[in-house]
Write a protein that holds these residues in place. Structure first.
Motif, PDB file in Angstrom:
ATOM      1  N   ALA A   4      -6.366 -70.377  39.953  1.00  0.00           N
ATOM      2  CA  ALA A   4      -6.686 -71.861  40.075  1.00  0.00           C
ATOM      3  C   ALA A   4      -7.569 -72.092  41.435  1.00  0.00           C
ATOM      4  N   ALA A   5      -7.142 -71.319  42.485  1.00  0.00           N
ATOM      5  CA  ALA A   5      -7.666 -71.556  43.491  1.00  0.00           C
ATOM      6  C   ALA A   5      -9.196 -71.420  43.613  1.00  0.00           C
ATOM      7  N   ASN A   6      -9.778 -70.674  42.685  1.00  0.00           N
ATOM      8  CA  ASN A   6     -11.146 -70.617  42.600  1.00  0.00           C
ATOM      9  C   ASN A   6     -11.913 -71.919  41.822  1.00  0.00           C
ATOM     10  N   ARG A   7     -10.998 -72.727  41.280  1.00  0.00           N
ATOM     11  CA  ARG A   7     -11.405 -74.104  40.743  1.00  0.00           C
ATOM     12  C   ARG A   7     -12.242 -73.758  39.786  1.00  0.00           C
ATOM     13  N   PRO A   8     -11.797 -73.053  38.634  1.00  0.00           N
ATOM     14  CA  PRO A   8     -12.768 -73.124  37.330  1.00  0.00           C
ATOM     15  C   PRO A   8     -12.708 -74.392  36.612  1.00  0.00           C
ATOM     16  N   ALA A   9     -13.831 -74.655  36.217  1.00  0.00           N
ATOM     17  CA  ALA A   9     -14.194 -75.866  35.453  1.00  0.00           C
ATOM     18  C   ALA A   9     -13.989 -75.456  34.042  1.00  0.00           C
ATOM     19  N   THR A  10     -14.043 -74.338  33.435  1.00  0.00           N
ATOM     20  CA  THR A  10     -14.054 -73.768  32.010  1.00  0.00           C
ATOM     21  C   THR A  10     -13.418 -72.582  32.055  1.00  0.00           C
ATOM     22  N   VAL A  11     -12.482 -72.401  31.041  1.00  0.00           N
ATOM     23  CA  VAL A  11     -11.243 -71.299  31.049  1.00  0.00           C
ATOM     24  C   VAL A  11     -11.508 -70.762  29.470  1.00  0.00           C
ATOM     25  N   LEU A  12     -11.654 -69.596  29.380  1.00  0.00           N
ATOM     26  CA  LEU A  12     -11.814 -68.940  27.971  1.00  0.00           C
ATOM     27  C   LEU A  12     -10.626 -67.931  27.958  1.00  0.00           C
ATOM     28  N   ASP A  13      -9.904 -67.931  26.737  1.00  0.00           N
ATOM     29  CA  ASP A  13      -8.929 -67.080  26.662  1.00  0.00           C
ATOM     30  C   ASP A  13      -9.077 -66.222  25.592  1.00  0.00           C
ATOM     31  N   ILE A  14      -9.322 -64.759  25.749  1.00  0.00           N
ATOM     32  CA  ILE A  14      -9.378 -64.018  24.699  1.00  0.00           C
ATOM     33  C   ILE A  14      -8.244 -63.445  24.159  1.00  0.00           C
ATOM     34  N   GLY A  15      -7.950 -63.407  22.899  1.00  0.00           N
ATOM     35  CA  GLY A  15      -6.752 -63.049  21.964  1.00  0.00           C
ATOM     36  C   GLY A  15      -5.547 -63.866  22.803  1.00  0.00           C
ATOM     37  N   CYS A  16      -5.814 -64.943  22.765  1.00  0.00           N
ATOM     38  CA  CYS A  16      -4.745 -65.941  23.596  1.00  0.00           C
ATOM     39  C   CYS A  16      -3.396 -65.878  22.809  1.00  0.00           C
ATOM     40  N   GLY A  17      -3.158 -65.734  21.616  1.00  0.00           N
ATOM     41  CA  GLY A  17      -1.773 -65.806  21.199  1.00  0.00           C
ATOM     42  C   GLY A  17      -1.410 -67.481  21.286  1.00  0.00           C
ATOM     43  N   TRP A  18      -0.405 -67.726  21.901  1.00  0.00           N
ATOM     44  CA  TRP A  18       0.073 -69.176  22.076  1.00  0.00           C
ATOM     45  C   TRP A  18      -0.459 -69.699  23.263  1.00  0.00           C
ATOM     46  N   GLY A  19      -1.282 -68.813  24.225  1.00  0.00           N
ATOM     47  CA  GLY A  19      -1.912 -69.276  25.275  1.00  0.00           C
ATOM     48  C   GLY A  19      -1.114 -69.660  26.490  1.00  0.00           C
ATOM     49  N   GLU A  20      -0.073 -69.122  26.661  1.00  0.00           N
ATOM     50  CA  GLU A  20       0.988 -69.934  27.803  1.00  0.00           C
ATOM     51  C   GLU A  20       0.116 -69.642  29.160  1.00  0.00           C
ATOM     52  N   LEU A  21      -0.549 -68.577  29.348  1.00  0.00           N
ATOM     53  CA  LEU A  21      -1.220 -68.454  30.720  1.00  0.00           C
ATOM     54  C   LEU A  21      -2.326 -69.227  30.722  1.00  0.00           C
ATOM     55  N   LEU A  22      -2.976 -69.371  29.692  1.00  0.00           N
ATOM     56  CA  LEU A  22      -4.157 -70.412  29.643  1.00  0.00           C
ATOM     57  C   LEU A  22      -3.613 -71.884  29.939  1.00  0.00           C
ATOM     58  N   LEU A  23      -2.680 -72.471  29.259  1.00  0.00           N
ATOM     59  CA  LEU A  23      -2.019 -73.734  29.402  1.00  0.00           C
ATOM     60  C   LEU A  23      -1.529 -73.744  31.167  1.00  0.00           C
ATOM     61  N   ARG A  24      -0.948 -72.914  31.695  1.00  0.00           N
ATOM     62  CA  ARG A  24      -0.633 -72.733  32.912  1.00  0.00           C
ATOM     63  C   ARG A  24      -1.700 -73.073  33.967  1.00  0.00           C
ATOM     64  N   VAL A  25      -2.872 -72.154  33.595  1.00  0.00           N
ATOM     65  CA  VAL A  25      -3.948 -72.409  34.378  1.00  0.00           C
ATOM     66  C   VAL A  25      -4.501 -73.603  34.578  1.00  0.00           C
ATOM     67  N   LEU A  26      -4.874 -74.296  33.286  1.00  0.00           N
ATOM     68  CA  LEU A  26      -5.355 -75.700  33.278  1.00  0.00           C
ATOM     69  C   LEU A  26      -4.431 -76.702  33.781  1.00  0.00           C
ATOM     70  N   ASP A  27      -3.091 -76.676  33.935  1.00  0.00           N
ATOM     71  CA  ASP A  27      -2.280 -77.636  34.302  1.00  0.00           C
ATOM     72  C   ASP A  27      -2.205 -77.304  36.123  1.00  0.00           C
ATOM     73  N   ALA A  28      -2.886 -76.270  36.483  1.00  0.00           N
ATOM     74  CA  ALA A  28      -2.943 -75.775  37.960  1.00  0.00           C
ATOM     75  C   ALA A  28      -4.382 -76.170  38.480  1.00  0.00           C
ATOM     76  N   ALA A  29      -5.187 -76.329  37.421  1.00  0.00           N
ATOM     77  CA  ALA A  29      -6.778 -76.636  37.907  1.00  0.00           C
ATOM     78  C   ALA A  29      -7.302 -77.930  37.249  1.00  0.00           C
ATOM     79  N   PRO A  30      -6.759 -79.258  37.668  1.00  0.00           N
ATOM     80  CA  PRO A  30      -7.034 -80.501  37.390  1.00  0.00           C
ATOM     81  C   PRO A  30      -8.409 -80.651  36.714  1.00  0.00           C
ATOM     82  N   GLY A  31      -8.885 -81.297  35.407  1.00  0.00           N
ATOM     83  CA  GLY A  31     -10.024 -81.496  35.147  1.00  0.00           C
ATOM     84  C   GLY A  31     -10.791 -80.147  34.499  1.00  0.00           C
TER      85      GLY A  31
END
Length: 254
Positions: free
Chosen positions: A32-59
């Motif tokens: 999240a410190a790299n301030r991504p605007a877009t995140v793509l999760d390949i083979g995400c399953g239920w996306g726990e890591l994806l959701l945590r990154v989005l929570d830590a990277a507002p917007g």
């Protein structure tokens, strides 16, 4: 008390892999410190890591791709509970040849097979080429990939998953070299420890084991018991302390 229901699925797992809460927090903070605007999760399953990154990277907005509808539904429910449903889409589709990049951050944790030809062997080199294509300039890739902690013996291979081969995985050094050859620099390298593996392996089977104990006479019990026994034996006598999991934070070369 017994029931006739099928066993619940993976309710004891937060992440679908050997990943502790402490390691997940560190990885999320770093990504999240790299301030991504877009995140793509390949083979995400239920996306726990994806959701945590989005929570830590507002917007930031995210897309999770998987072919398991049940896992995707779980991800959508989690997103709704956390107020993230307006910033993430969970899509049921193959990741092979995906046109959903480039993204500022690409997550591929335990799912590089989704980027390989389904009719061919697992090819981490091909998966790395796809990840290089899918990440935006200046972005990051988090690759969670299996590696051999030591070369397995023929007997150990025979006790692993069906058809296990020595070339299913590489040693850690060769895996990192493959990432470099694909156009990345390895900004951070870390590996799962034994406790993370034990938490994952036990959590993976927990629900089914408890269900089997309560429902020994269920029509599906014999088949389910045989499957779970094979899985547990494969881990304990085959790949335990042989198969590792690397978490590589990769930066694309300009």
């Amino acid at each position: 008390m017994t029931t006739t229901d099928s066993p619940p699925r993976l309710t004891r797992l937060t992440f679908h892999g050997p990943l502790s809460e402490a390691r997940a927090r560190r990885l999320v903070a770093s990504l999240a410190a790299n301030r991504p605007a877009t995140v793509l999760d390949i083979g995400c399953g239920w996306g726990e890591l994806l959701l945590r990154v989005l929570d830590a990277a507002p917007g930031a907005t995210g897309t999770g791709i998987d072919i398991n509808a049940e896992d995707l539904a779980r991800g959508r429910a989690l997103a709704g509970e956390r107020g993230l449903d307006g910033r993430v889409a969970f899509v049921e589709e193959s990741a092979l040849g995906s046109t959903r990049g480039p993204a500022d951050l690409v997550l591929c944790v335990g799912s590089s097979q989704a980027l390989c030809d389904p009719d061919g062997p697992h090819d981490v080199t091909a998966a790395l080429r796809e990840l290089r294509r899918l990440v935006a300039p200046g972005g990051r890739v988090l690759l969670g990939e299996g590696f051999w902690q030591r070369v397995p013996t023929p007997d150990e291979l025979a006790r692993m998953w069906p058809g296990a081969r020595e070339d299913d995985h590489q040693p850690l050094g060769a895996l990192v070299d493959a990432a470099v050859a694909a156009g990345f620099r390895p900004a951070w390298i870390e590996t799962a420890d034994r406790n993370e593996w034990e938490q994952f392996e036990s959590g993976y089977r927990h629900d089914v084991e408890v269900w089997l104990a309560a429902n020994p006479g269920h029509p599906d019990a014999a088949e389910t018991r045989a499957r779970v026994d094979r899985q547990r034996t494969s881990w304990l006598t085959g790949y335990r302390d042989v198969l590792g999991m690397a978490y590589l934070t990769l930066v694309p070369v300009a």
